[in-house]
Design a protein around this motif. Structure first.
Motif, PDB file in Angstrom:
ATOM      1  N   ALA A  28       0.833  -1.207   0.000  1.00  0.00           N
ATOM      2  CA  ALA A  28       0.000   0.000   0.000  1.00  0.00           C
ATOM      3  C   ALA A  28       0.872   1.263   0.000  1.00  0.00           C
ATOM      4  O   ALA A  28       0.596   2.213  -0.742  1.00  0.00           O
ATOM      5  N   LEU A  29       1.934   1.262   0.809  1.00  0.00           N
ATOM      6  CA  LEU A  29       2.834   2.418   0.861  1.00  0.00           C
ATOM      7  C   LEU A  29       3.543   2.612  -0.475  1.00  0.00           C
ATOM      8  O   LEU A  29       3.638   3.730  -0.991  1.00  0.00           O
ATOM      9  N   ASN A  30       4.035   1.511  -1.038  1.00  0.00           N
ATOM     10  CA  ASN A  30       4.702   1.575  -2.334  1.00  0.00           C
ATOM     11  C   ASN A  30       3.739   2.100  -3.395  1.00  0.00           C
ATOM     12  O   ASN A  30       4.096   2.954  -4.210  1.00  0.00           O
ATOM     13  N   GLY A  31       2.519   1.585  -3.361  1.00  0.00           N
ATOM     14  CA  GLY A  31       1.510   1.990  -4.328  1.00  0.00           C
ATOM     15  C   GLY A  31       1.165   3.470  -4.253  1.00  0.00           C
ATOM     16  O   GLY A  31       1.053   4.144  -5.281  1.00  0.00           O
ATOM     17  N   ILE A  32       1.032   3.994  -3.046  1.00  0.00           N
ATOM     18  CA  ILE A  32       0.646   5.404  -2.896  1.00  0.00           C
ATOM     19  C   ILE A  32       1.787   6.319  -3.326  1.00  0.00           C
ATOM     20  O   ILE A  32       1.564   7.369  -3.917  1.00  0.00           O
ATOM     21  N   VAL A  33       3.035   5.919  -3.074  1.00  0.00           N
ATOM     22  CA  VAL A  33       4.188   6.719  -3.513  1.00  0.00           C
ATOM     23  C   VAL A  33       4.240   6.734  -5.040  1.00  0.00           C
ATOM     24  O   VAL A  33       4.417   7.787  -5.659  1.00  0.00           O
ATOM     25  N   ARG A  34       4.075   5.568  -5.657  1.00  0.00           N
ATOM     26  CA  ARG A  34       4.079   5.478  -7.134  1.00  0.00           C
ATOM     27  C   ARG A  34       2.914   6.275  -7.725  1.00  0.00           C
ATOM     28  O   ARG A  34       3.075   6.944  -8.745  1.00  0.00           O
ATOM     29  N   GLU A  35       1.742   6.193  -7.105  1.00  0.00           N
ATOM     30  CA  GLU A  35       0.573   6.928  -7.594  1.00  0.00           C
ATOM     31  C   GLU A  35       0.806   8.437  -7.502  1.00  0.00           C
ATOM     32  O   GLU A  35       0.438   9.186  -8.407  1.00  0.00           O
ATOM     33  N   ALA A  36       1.429   8.883  -6.414  1.00  0.00           N
ATOM     34  CA  ALA A  36       1.717  10.306  -6.245  1.00  0.00           C
ATOM     35  C   ALA A  36       2.643  10.803  -7.352  1.00  0.00           C
ATOM     36  O   ALA A  36       2.460  11.901  -7.883  1.00  0.00           O
ATOM     37  N   ILE A  37       3.623   9.984  -7.705  1.00  0.00           N
ATOM     38  CA  ILE A  37       4.549  10.367  -8.769  1.00  0.00           C
ATOM     39  C   ILE A  37       3.817  10.387 -10.115  1.00  0.00           C
ATOM     40  O   ILE A  37       3.965  11.327 -10.896  1.00  0.00           O
ATOM     41  N   ALA A  38       3.024   9.353 -10.382  1.00  0.00           N
ATOM     42  CA  ALA A  38       2.303   9.260 -11.654  1.00  0.00           C
ATOM     43  C   ALA A  38       1.307  10.404 -11.831  1.00  0.00           C
ATOM     44  O   ALA A  38       1.185  10.962 -12.922  1.00  0.00           O
ATOM     45  N   LYS A  39       0.612  10.771 -10.760  1.00  0.00           N
ATOM     46  CA  LYS A  39      -0.412  11.819 -10.836  1.00  0.00           C
ATOM     47  C   LYS A  39       0.145  13.198 -10.511  1.00  0.00           C
ATOM     48  O   LYS A  39      -0.600  14.177 -10.478  1.00  0.00           O
ATOM     49  N   LYS A  40       1.449  13.264 -10.227  1.00  0.00           N
ATOM     50  CA  LYS A  40       2.115  14.515  -9.842  1.00  0.00           C
ATOM     51  C   LYS A  40       1.448  15.183  -8.638  1.00  0.00           C
ATOM     52  O   LYS A  40       1.272  16.398  -8.581  1.00  0.00           O
ATOM     53  N   ASN A  62      -1.868  16.131  15.293  1.00  0.00           N
ATOM     54  CA  ASN A  62      -2.489  14.813  15.290  1.00  0.00           C
ATOM     55  C   ASN A  62      -1.393  13.756  15.163  1.00  0.00           C
ATOM     56  O   ASN A  62      -0.831  13.568  14.092  1.00  0.00           O
ATOM     57  N   PHE A  63      -1.109  13.046  16.234  1.00  0.00           N
ATOM     58  CA  PHE A  63      -0.035  12.046  16.283  1.00  0.00           C
ATOM     59  C   PHE A  63      -0.211  10.955  15.224  1.00  0.00           C
ATOM     60  O   PHE A  63       0.752  10.373  14.764  1.00  0.00           O
ATOM     61  N   GLY A  64      -1.438  10.707  14.793  1.00  0.00           N
ATOM     62  CA  GLY A  64      -1.736   9.605  13.881  1.00  0.00           C
ATOM     63  C   GLY A  64      -1.679   9.944  12.405  1.00  0.00           C
ATOM     64  O   GLY A  64      -2.263   9.244  11.592  1.00  0.00           O
ATOM     65  N   ARG A  65      -0.981  11.031  12.020  1.00  0.00           N
ATOM     66  CA  ARG A  65      -0.894  11.407  10.604  1.00  0.00           C
ATOM     67  C   ARG A  65       0.544  11.736  10.224  1.00  0.00           C
ATOM     68  O   ARG A  65       1.283  12.319  11.008  1.00  0.00           O
ATOM     69  N   ILE A  66       0.884  11.356   8.994  1.00  0.00           N
ATOM     70  CA  ILE A  66       2.194  11.681   8.431  1.00  0.00           C
ATOM     71  C   ILE A  66       1.943  12.281   7.055  1.00  0.00           C
ATOM     72  O   ILE A  66       1.160  11.748   6.270  1.00  0.00           O
ATOM     73  N   PHE A  67       2.616  13.395   6.758  1.00  0.00           N
ATOM     74  CA  PHE A  67       2.500  14.024   5.442  1.00  0.00           C
ATOM     75  C   PHE A  67       3.801  13.798   4.690  1.00  0.00           C
ATOM     76  O   PHE A  67       4.884  14.023   5.220  1.00  0.00           O
ATOM     77  N   VAL A  68       3.674  13.369   3.441  1.00  0.00           N
ATOM     78  CA  VAL A  68       4.839  13.192   2.577  1.00  0.00           C
ATOM     79  C   VAL A  68       4.696  14.203   1.440  1.00  0.00           C
ATOM     80  O   VAL A  68       3.717  14.177   0.692  1.00  0.00           O
ATOM     81  N   HIS A  69       5.681  15.101   1.331  1.00  0.00           N
ATOM     82  CA  HIS A  69       5.632  16.175   0.329  1.00  0.00           C
ATOM     83  C   HIS A  69       6.472  15.774  -0.880  1.00  0.00           C
ATOM     84  O   HIS A  69       7.583  15.251  -0.729  1.00  0.00           O
ATOM     85  N   PHE A  70       5.941  16.047  -2.055  1.00  0.00           N
ATOM     86  CA  PHE A  70       6.623  15.743  -3.306  1.00  0.00           C
ATOM     87  C   PHE A  70       6.890  17.018  -4.083  1.00  0.00           C
ATOM     88  O   PHE A  70       6.105  17.959  -4.026  1.00  0.00           O
ATOM     89  N   ARG A  71       8.014  17.015  -4.828  1.00  0.00           N
ATOM     90  CA  ARG A  71       8.315  18.092  -5.776  1.00  0.00           C
ATOM     91  C   ARG A  71       8.487  17.437  -7.133  1.00  0.00           C
ATOM     92  O   ARG A  71       9.274  16.522  -7.282  1.00  0.00           O
ATOM     93  N   HIS A  72       7.743  17.905  -8.098  1.00  0.00           N
ATOM     94  CA  HIS A  72       7.832  17.340  -9.439  1.00  0.00           C
ATOM     95  C   HIS A  72       8.474  18.349 -10.371  1.00  0.00           C
ATOM     96  O   HIS A  72       8.193  19.540 -10.302  1.00  0.00           O
ATOM     97  N   LYS A  73       9.324  17.852 -11.234  1.00  0.00           N
ATOM     98  CA  LYS A  73      10.030  18.738 -12.166  1.00  0.00           C
ATOM     99  C   LYS A  73       9.309  18.841 -13.482  1.00  0.00           C
ATOM    100  O   LYS A  73       8.539  18.047 -13.857  1.00  0.00           O
TER     101      LYS A  73
END
Length: 84
Positions: A20-32, A73-84
């Motif tokens: 699931a983690l791998n999938g969401i990272v790949r999806e974020a990259i694909a969808k920018k 909120n201790f139960g949340r993590i945000f992952v920020h992406f930069r797309h070129k």
């Protein structure tokens, strides 16, 4: 764009969590997407540690810009992406 991954349903299934983690990272990259919100929940903190260990892997770390732990909120993590 923001994507959300809620891990409450698969909290005790290690392989599914990694997929699931791998999938969401790949999806974020694909969808920018610029932000991914991962919700491990509050629990004992073990799932959050697992998520942070996953994100700290060298090959995964190269894909995103930064990780932010939600201060309100201790139960949340945000992952920020930069797309070129």
């Amino acid at each position: 764009m923001k994507l959300v991954l809620d891990l409450h349903d698969i909290y005790n299934k290690g392989g599914e969590i990694d997929r699931a983690l791998n999938g969401i990272v790949r999806e974020a990259i694909a969808k920018k997407a610029t932000l991914v919100e991962i919700i491990p929940g509050k629990g004992s903190g073990q799932l959050k540690k697992k998520v942070l260990r996953f994100l700290d892997q060298k090959e995964i770390k190269a894909l995103y810009h930064r990780v932010e732990k939600d201060s309100k909120n201790f139960g949340r993590i945000f992952v920020h992406f930069r797309h070129k």
